[in-house]
Design a protein around this motif. Structure first.
Motif, PDB file in Angstrom:
ATOM      1  N   MET A   1       0.895  -1.067   0.028  1.00 33.16           N
ATOM      2  CA  MET A   1      -0.012   0.062  -0.098  1.00 33.16           C
ATOM      3  C   MET A   1       1.009   1.173  -0.145  1.00 33.16           C
ATOM      4  N   THR A   2       1.404   1.599  -1.241  1.00 35.44           N
ATOM      5  CA  THR A   2       2.224   2.807  -1.173  1.00 35.44           C
ATOM      6  C   THR A   2       2.232   3.521  -2.582  1.00 35.44           C
ATOM      7  N   THR A   3       2.491   4.834  -2.521  1.00 34.60           N
ATOM      8  CA  THR A   3       2.269   5.493  -3.660  1.00 34.60           C
ATOM      9  C   THR A   3       3.582   5.648  -4.544  1.00 34.60           C
ATOM     10  N   GLN A   4       4.734   5.057  -3.914  1.00 32.86           N
ATOM     11  CA  GLN A   4       6.120   5.241  -4.424  1.00 32.86           C
ATOM     12  C   GLN A   4       6.354   4.718  -5.998  1.00 32.86           C
ATOM     13  N   ASN A   5       5.714   3.664  -6.209  1.00 30.36           N
ATOM     14  CA  ASN A   5       6.016   3.042  -7.629  1.00 30.36           C
ATOM     15  C   ASN A   5       4.322   2.849  -8.412  1.00 30.36           C
ATOM     16  N   ARG A   6       3.723   3.830  -8.020  1.00 30.41           N
ATOM     17  CA  ARG A   6       2.276   3.612  -8.815  1.00 30.41           C
ATOM     18  C   ARG A   6       2.467   4.397 -10.288  1.00 30.41           C
ATOM     19  N   GLN A   7       1.606   3.739 -11.339  1.00 35.27           N
ATOM     20  CA  GLN A   7       1.188   4.448 -12.519  1.00 35.27           C
ATOM     21  C   GLN A   7       0.543   5.517 -12.265  1.00 35.27           C
ATOM     22  N   PRO A   8       0.540   6.580 -13.042  1.00 38.87           N
ATOM     23  CA  PRO A   8      -0.340   7.829 -12.966  1.00 38.87           C
ATOM     24  C   PRO A   8      -1.780   7.210 -13.158  1.00 38.87           C
ATOM     25  N   VAL A   9      -2.517   7.976 -12.303  1.00 35.44           N
ATOM     26  CA  VAL A   9      -4.120   7.842 -12.463  1.00 35.44           C
ATOM     27  C   VAL A   9      -4.456   8.752 -13.436  1.00 35.44           C
ATOM     28  N   LEU A  10      -4.124  10.111 -13.343  1.00 28.40           N
ATOM     29  CA  LEU A  10      -4.267  11.267 -13.833  1.00 28.40           C
ATOM     30  C   LEU A  10      -2.974  11.712 -14.198  1.00 28.40           C
ATOM     31  N   ARG A  11      -2.907  12.261 -15.591  1.00 32.55           N
ATOM     32  CA  ARG A  11      -1.848  13.053 -16.206  1.00 32.55           C
ATOM     33  C   ARG A  11      -2.723  14.530 -16.472  1.00 32.55           C
ATOM     34  N   VAL A  33       5.373  10.781  -2.694  1.00 34.39           N
ATOM     35  CA  VAL A  33       5.804  11.744  -1.273  1.00 34.39           C
ATOM     36  C   VAL A  33       7.126  12.188  -1.789  1.00 34.39           C
ATOM     37  N   MET A  34       7.990  11.612  -2.254  1.00 30.94           N
ATOM     38  CA  MET A  34       9.370  12.066  -2.489  1.00 30.94           C
ATOM     39  C   MET A  34       9.529  13.056  -3.621  1.00 30.94           C
ATOM     40  N   GLU A  35       8.433  13.188  -4.738  1.00 32.64           N
ATOM     41  CA  GLU A  35       8.251  14.319  -5.600  1.00 32.64           C
ATOM     42  C   GLU A  35       7.312  15.344  -5.272  1.00 32.64           C
ATOM     43  N   TYR A  36       6.864  15.379  -4.098  1.00 35.19           N
ATOM     44  CA  TYR A  36       5.784  16.475  -3.857  1.00 35.19           C
ATOM     45  C   TYR A  36       6.504  17.988  -3.687  1.00 35.19           C
ATOM     46  N   GLU A  37       7.546  18.007  -3.194  1.00 32.90           N
ATOM     47  CA  GLU A  37       8.147  19.298  -2.918  1.00 32.90           C
ATOM     48  C   GLU A  37       8.725  19.606  -4.449  1.00 32.90           C
ATOM     49  N   PRO A 224       6.012   8.888   7.494  1.00 34.61           N
ATOM     50  CA  PRO A 224       6.521  10.287   6.948  1.00 34.61           C
ATOM     51  C   PRO A 224       5.955  10.468   5.922  1.00 34.61           C
ATOM     52  N   ASP A 225       6.067  11.955   5.828  1.00 34.18           N
ATOM     53  CA  ASP A 225       5.417  12.514   4.465  1.00 34.18           C
ATOM     54  C   ASP A 225       6.230  13.727   4.223  1.00 34.18           C
ATOM     55  N   SER A 226       6.170  14.328   3.085  1.00 33.86           N
ATOM     56  CA  SER A 226       6.573  15.668   2.536  1.00 33.86           C
ATOM     57  C   SER A 226       6.299  16.586   3.700  1.00 33.86           C
ATOM     58  N   PRO A 227       7.240  17.405   4.246  1.00 31.98           N
ATOM     59  CA  PRO A 227       6.935  18.481   5.292  1.00 31.98           C
ATOM     60  C   PRO A 227       5.999  19.576   4.768  1.00 31.98           C
ATOM     61  N   ASN A 273       7.818  13.682  11.948  1.00 30.38           N
ATOM     62  CA  ASN A 273       7.927  13.411  10.793  1.00 30.38           C
ATOM     63  C   ASN A 273       9.549  13.203  10.593  1.00 30.38           C
ATOM     64  N   ARG A 274      10.363  13.792  11.062  1.00 28.67           N
ATOM     65  CA  ARG A 274      11.558  13.625  11.073  1.00 28.67           C
ATOM     66  C   ARG A 274      12.161  12.382  11.702  1.00 28.67           C
ATOM     67  N   LEU A 275      11.622  12.063  12.777  1.00 31.05           N
ATOM     68  CA  LEU A 275      11.959  10.717  13.490  1.00 31.05           C
ATOM     69  C   LEU A 275      11.488   9.636  12.537  1.00 31.05           C
ATOM     70  N   CYS A 276      10.406   9.701  11.937  1.00 31.39           N
ATOM     71  CA  CYS A 276       9.653   8.669  11.060  1.00 31.39           C
ATOM     72  C   CYS A 276      10.708   8.333   9.946  1.00 31.39           C
ATOM     73  N   ARG A 277      11.006   9.478   9.164  1.00 29.02           N
ATOM     74  CA  ARG A 277      12.093   9.512   8.034  1.00 29.02           C
ATOM     75  C   ARG A 277      13.461   8.572   8.597  1.00 29.02           C
ATOM     76  N   ALA A 278      13.737   8.948   9.902  1.00 31.62           N
ATOM     77  CA  ALA A 278      14.829   8.106  10.408  1.00 31.62           C
ATOM     78  C   ALA A 278      14.526   6.847  10.686  1.00 31.62           C
TER      79      ALA A 278
END
Length: 311
Positions: A1-11, A33-37, A224-227, A273-278
Motif C-alpha cells: 500500500m504505497t504511492t511510490q511505484n504507482r502508475q499515474p491515474v491522472l496526467r 511523497v518524494m516528488e511532492y516538494e 513520514p510525509d513531505s513537510p 515526521n523527521r523521526l519517522c524518516r530516520a
C-alpha cells in the motif's frame, strides 16, 4: 500500500490562466511523497499551487476515467487533484463503472462532487453487459448488502430472477459506462471545498497521527510525509504545527517499546515526521538494538560499565 511505484491515474497539463505566457507544466497524479516538494517548485515557477485555491487551469487531462475530461478547461487545486487520484487508484473495473455511470446520472462536473462520489458510488448497480443475468442479479444483491455477504447466502440467491426484477421494475439510466441504478444513493458531503480531506489510508506508514486544535477540527496524518504536504494538510484543517496543536499517535509500525519511549506529546509534528524518516532508514537489526537500548535505559543499572560509568 504505497504511492511510490504507482502508475499515474491522472496526467494533467496545467497552466496559469492569468499568465499564459508562463507556459504549461505536466503533472502526474497521485504525486509520490518524494516528488511532492519538487512538484510544488515546478508550479511555483508559474505562480501556481496555492494550498486552497483552484488556481491551476486544466488544459488537458489524460486518465483511464474518461468522465474526468469534464474537469478540463476549468480551475483545479493541486491537492484536490492528488486526493481524487489517490481515491480512484484503489478502484477495480466495476467500481470505475459505478463511479463514471453515477457521475453521468447525477450530472457531476465539480471537483468537490467527484471526490464525494468516490465514497458512495459503490452503492449503485451498473449493468455493463446483459448476457449474464445470473451474474447481474447476484452482483446487484451483493451491492445492496454493502459488498459483503456470506458465500453460502450469495449462492442461494436466484440471480436471474433478481436481475429481471431490477431491469423490469426499476428505472435505470443509460450511460456510456453501462445502465446504472442508484438504489437510493445520496451524495453525502464528506468533503467541502477548501476543507480537510476525509481520512483515507492508502500507503504504508511509520506513525499514524491525529492532529487537532481546540476548535474540534482534526485530521489524520500519515508519517513520514513531505513537510510541505503536512503543512498544507494542516492548513486545510485550519491549524498549524504549533503548541496549540494536539497530536495523538493512533497507529504505528514501530515496536511497542520504541513507540512508548517517544515523547510524542512534547514533539512537534515536524519533529515526529523527521523521526519517522530516520526510522525508515534504520535496518531491522539496528532497530532491535535501539529497542534494547531503550529497554535498558528504563531498568536499574546492573553494575558499573567501562570506565566506572553506569549506562
Amino acid at each position: 500500500m504505497t504511492t511510490q511505484n504507482r502508475q499515474p491515474v491522472l496526467r494533467c497539463v496545467l497552466s496559469n490562466v492569468a499568465h499564459p505566457e508562463y507556459g504549461q507544466v505536466t503533472i502526474p497524479f497521485p504525486i509520490p511523497v518524494m516528488e511532492y516538494e519538487r512538484t510544488l517548485e515546478c508550479l511555483a515557477a508559474k505562480e501556481l499551487g496555492a494550498p486552497l485555491k483552484r488556481d491551476c487551469r486544466v488544459d488537458e487531462l489524460e486518465s483511464g476515467f474518461p468522465i474526468l475530461k469534464r474537469l478540463e478547461k476549468v480551475g483545479a487545486n493541486l491537492d484536490e487533484l492528488d486526493y481524487l487520484a489517490r481515491r480512484l487508484d484503489s478502484f477495480d473495473d466495476y467500481e470505475a463503472a459505478q463511479f463514471q455511470a453515477m457521475a453521468v446520472r447525477l450530472g457531476t462536473f465539480d471537483m468537490t462532487d467527484f471526490i464525494n462520489l468516490t465514497f458512495c458510488c459503490q452503492q449503485a448497480t451498473v449493468i455493463t453487459r446483459f448476457s449474464d443475468l445470473e451474474g447481474i442479479g447476484k452482483a446487484h444483491i451483493l451491492t445492496l448488502h454493502g459488498g459483503h455477504m456470506p458465500v453460502d447466502e450469495l449462492e442461494q440467491v436466484d440471480g436471474r430472477a433478481e436481475a429481471l426484477k431490477l431491469i423490469l421494475n426499476e428505472h435505470g439510466t443509460v450511460t456510456p459506462y453501462g445502465v446504472v441504478y442508484d438504489n437510493g444513493m445520496e451524495l453525502e458531503q464528506l468533503y467541502k471545498e477548501g476543507g480537510p480531506f476525509p481520512d483515507y489510508l492508502d500507503r504504508e506508514f511509520v506513525i499514524l497521527l491525529e492532529a487537532s486544535s481546540g476548535e474540534g477540527q482534526s485530521t489524520l496524518l500519515v508519517l513520514p510525509d513531505s513537510p510541505a504536504r503536512l503543512e498544507r494538510l494542516l492548513c486545510r484543517t485550519g491549524i498549524r504545527d504549533s503548541p496549540q496543536v494536539h497530536s495523538r499517535v493512533v497507529g504505528s509500525t514501530l515496536p511497542d517499546k520504541v513507540i512508548r519511549s517517544i515523547p510524542s506529546e512534547h514533539l512537534s509534528i515536524n519533529g515526529l515526521n523527521r523521526l519517522c524518516r530516520a526510522a525508515e532508514r534504520i535496518a531491522p537489526e539496528d532497530l532491535k538494538t535501539l529497542v534494547q537500548l531503550l529497554t535498558d535505559k528504563n531498568q536499574p543499572s546492573q553494575g558499573p560499565s567501562l570506565g566506572g560509568l553506569s549506562m
